[in-house]
Every structure is written in structure tokens, then in C-alpha cells.
Write a protein that holds these residues in place. Sequence first.
Motif, short mmCIF file in Angstrom:
data_model
loop_
_atom_site.label_atom_id
_atom_site.label_comp_id
_atom_site.label_asym_id
_atom_site.label_seq_id
_atom_site.Cartn_x
_atom_site.Cartn_y
_atom_site.Cartn_z
N TRP A 96 4.47 -9.16 -21.25
CA TRP A 96 5.74 -9.40 -20.54
C TRP A 96 5.65 -10.75 -19.83
O TRP A 96 4.61 -11.11 -19.30
CB TRP A 96 6.00 -8.30 -19.52
N ARG A 97 6.75 -11.47 -19.78
CA ARG A 97 6.82 -12.79 -19.14
C ARG A 97 7.52 -12.66 -17.79
O ARG A 97 8.54 -11.98 -17.66
CB ARG A 97 7.63 -13.73 -20.03
N PHE A 98 6.94 -13.32 -16.79
CA PHE A 98 7.52 -13.34 -15.45
C PHE A 98 7.50 -14.77 -14.91
O PHE A 98 6.65 -15.57 -15.30
CB PHE A 98 6.73 -12.42 -14.51
N GLU A 99 8.40 -15.05 -13.99
CA GLU A 99 8.44 -16.37 -13.37
C GLU A 99 7.16 -16.66 -12.61
O GLU A 99 6.62 -17.76 -12.67
CB GLU A 99 9.64 -16.50 -12.43
N ASP A 100 6.69 -15.65 -11.86
CA ASP A 100 5.48 -15.78 -11.05
C ASP A 100 5.07 -14.39 -10.59
O ASP A 100 5.71 -13.39 -10.97
CB ASP A 100 5.71 -16.71 -9.85
N ALA A 101 4.02 -14.30 -9.78
CA ALA A 101 3.52 -13.00 -9.33
C ALA A 101 4.56 -12.25 -8.50
O ALA A 101 4.66 -11.02 -8.60
CB ALA A 101 2.23 -13.19 -8.53
N ALA A 102 5.35 -12.97 -7.72
CA ALA A 102 6.38 -12.31 -6.90
C ALA A 102 7.46 -11.69 -7.79
O ALA A 102 7.93 -10.58 -7.51
CB ALA A 102 6.98 -13.30 -5.91
N ASP A 103 7.87 -12.41 -8.83
CA ASP A 103 8.86 -11.89 -9.77
C ASP A 103 8.33 -10.62 -10.43
O ASP A 103 9.04 -9.61 -10.54
CB ASP A 103 9.19 -12.96 -10.81
N ARG A 104 7.08 -10.66 -10.86
CA ARG A 104 6.45 -9.49 -11.48
C ARG A 104 6.42 -8.32 -10.51
O ARG A 104 6.79 -7.19 -10.85
CB ARG A 104 5.04 -9.83 -11.94
N ALA A 105 5.99 -8.56 -9.29
CA ALA A 105 5.88 -7.50 -8.29
C ALA A 105 7.25 -6.88 -7.99
O ALA A 105 7.39 -5.65 -7.91
CB ALA A 105 5.26 -8.04 -7.01
N ARG A 106 8.26 -7.71 -7.87
CA ARG A 106 9.62 -7.24 -7.58
C ARG A 106 10.15 -6.35 -8.71
O ARG A 106 10.65 -5.25 -8.47
CB ARG A 106 10.51 -8.47 -7.40
N LYS A 107 10.01 -6.82 -9.93
CA LYS A 107 10.53 -6.08 -11.08
C LYS A 107 9.76 -4.77 -11.30
O LYS A 107 10.35 -3.73 -11.57
CB LYS A 107 10.48 -6.95 -12.34
N ARG A 108 8.44 -4.82 -11.16
CA ARG A 108 7.64 -3.61 -11.37
C ARG A 108 7.89 -2.60 -10.25
O ARG A 108 7.90 -1.40 -10.50
CB ARG A 108 6.16 -3.96 -11.50
N ALA A 109 8.13 -3.06 -9.03
CA ALA A 109 8.44 -2.14 -7.93
C ALA A 109 9.77 -1.43 -8.17
O ALA A 109 9.89 -0.23 -7.95
CB ALA A 109 8.47 -2.89 -6.60
N ALA A 110 10.76 -2.17 -8.65
CA ALA A 110 12.06 -1.56 -8.95
C ALA A 110 11.91 -0.53 -10.07
O ALA A 110 12.50 0.56 -10.00
CB ALA A 110 13.07 -2.64 -9.34
N MET A 111 11.11 -0.84 -11.09
CA MET A 111 10.90 0.10 -12.17
C MET A 111 10.17 1.34 -11.66
O MET A 111 10.54 2.47 -11.99
CB MET A 111 10.10 -0.58 -13.30
N LYS A 112 9.15 1.14 -10.86
CA LYS A 112 8.38 2.27 -10.32
C LYS A 112 9.27 3.23 -9.53
O LYS A 112 9.08 4.44 -9.57
CB LYS A 112 7.26 1.73 -9.42
N ASP A 113 10.25 2.70 -8.83
CA ASP A 113 11.14 3.52 -8.00
C ASP A 113 12.27 4.17 -8.79
O ASP A 113 12.99 5.01 -8.26
CB ASP A 113 11.75 2.67 -6.88
N ASP A 114 12.43 3.81 -10.04
CA ASP A 114 13.52 4.35 -10.86
C ASP A 114 13.18 5.79 -11.29
O ASP A 114 12.15 6.02 -11.90
CB ASP A 114 13.71 3.46 -12.09
N PRO A 115 14.04 6.75 -10.98
CA PRO A 115 13.77 8.15 -11.34
C PRO A 115 13.58 8.37 -12.85
O PRO A 115 12.78 9.22 -13.25
CB PRO A 115 15.00 8.91 -10.85
N ASP A 116 14.27 7.58 -13.68
CA ASP A 116 14.11 7.71 -15.13
C ASP A 116 12.72 7.26 -15.56
O ASP A 116 12.12 7.85 -16.47
CB ASP A 116 15.17 6.92 -15.88
N TRP A 117 12.18 6.21 -14.92
CA TRP A 117 10.81 5.77 -15.23
C TRP A 117 9.80 6.81 -14.76
O TRP A 117 8.85 7.11 -15.46
CB TRP A 117 10.53 4.40 -14.62
N GLN A 118 10.03 7.38 -13.60
CA GLN A 118 9.15 8.43 -13.09
C GLN A 118 9.14 9.63 -14.03
O GLN A 118 8.10 10.23 -14.28
CB GLN A 118 9.57 8.86 -11.68
N ALA A 119 10.30 9.96 -14.58
CA ALA A 119 10.38 11.08 -15.53
C ALA A 119 9.59 10.76 -16.80
O ALA A 119 8.88 11.63 -17.33
CB ALA A 119 11.84 11.38 -15.88
N TYR A 120 9.69 9.52 -17.28
CA TYR A 120 8.91 9.13 -18.45
C TYR A 120 7.41 9.21 -18.15
O TYR A 120 6.64 9.74 -18.96
CB TYR A 120 9.26 7.71 -18.93
#
Length: 105
Positions: free
Chosen positions: A55-79
Motif C-alpha cells: 500500500w502507498r501512503f504520503e508519509d507515516a502520519a497518513d498511514r497511521a490516520r488511514k489505518r486507525a480509521a480502518m481499525k475503528d470501522d465495525p465492518d473491518w472488525q467483523a472481517y
Amino acid sequence: MIYDHRTYVCRPGTIGKHMKLYADHGWTIQRKHLGDPVVYGAVETGDVNSYVHIWRFEDAADRARKRAAMKDDPDWQAYLAKSAEAGYLVRQENKILTPAPFFKG
């Protein structure tokens, strides 16, 4: 720019089942948060029970932000719960890559 290179290893004989589980329950939600991967593929030589995605990210902060949002998504948690219950995965290795100065990919 940074690249998140991930290698996952499945129990022998289960990679097809795992890919189906991911296709049905993980792919859409992961792309919603991370965008399209640079690479997502099964290993054809070497450890054929593994697959890689990058996966491509602008920088570490972009990666952290996007992965945190995914982690908090109930659909991702269900998967993740479905994946853990299936028990197909045995190992994961993550690497953060930075492009060489001459690479403009």
C-alpha cells in the motif's frame, strides 16, 4: 512517500479459502480506507502458501490516520473476527519501504 509491504502466510491448503473470505468480507472495506494497493498477489514460487500486498501512503502520519480509521470501522472488525475464527493465517511480516531517490513510482 512510503510503502507498507505486508506478507501473510496461510496454513497449507487454506490460501484459497482465506482469499475468498477476504474477497467477500475484507477487500471492499480495506480499499475504502486505504485506497487501491500497489500490489496484491499470491506468491507463485517459494512459499506458495503466502501472499503479498503493498500500500502507498504520503508519509507515516497518513498511514497511521488511514489505518486507525480502518481499525475503528465495525465492518473491518467483523472481517477480522471472521478471519481469526477461520484460523487460516499463521504468520505476518510488515515492512515500511521508502523509494530510492531515482524512483518516481
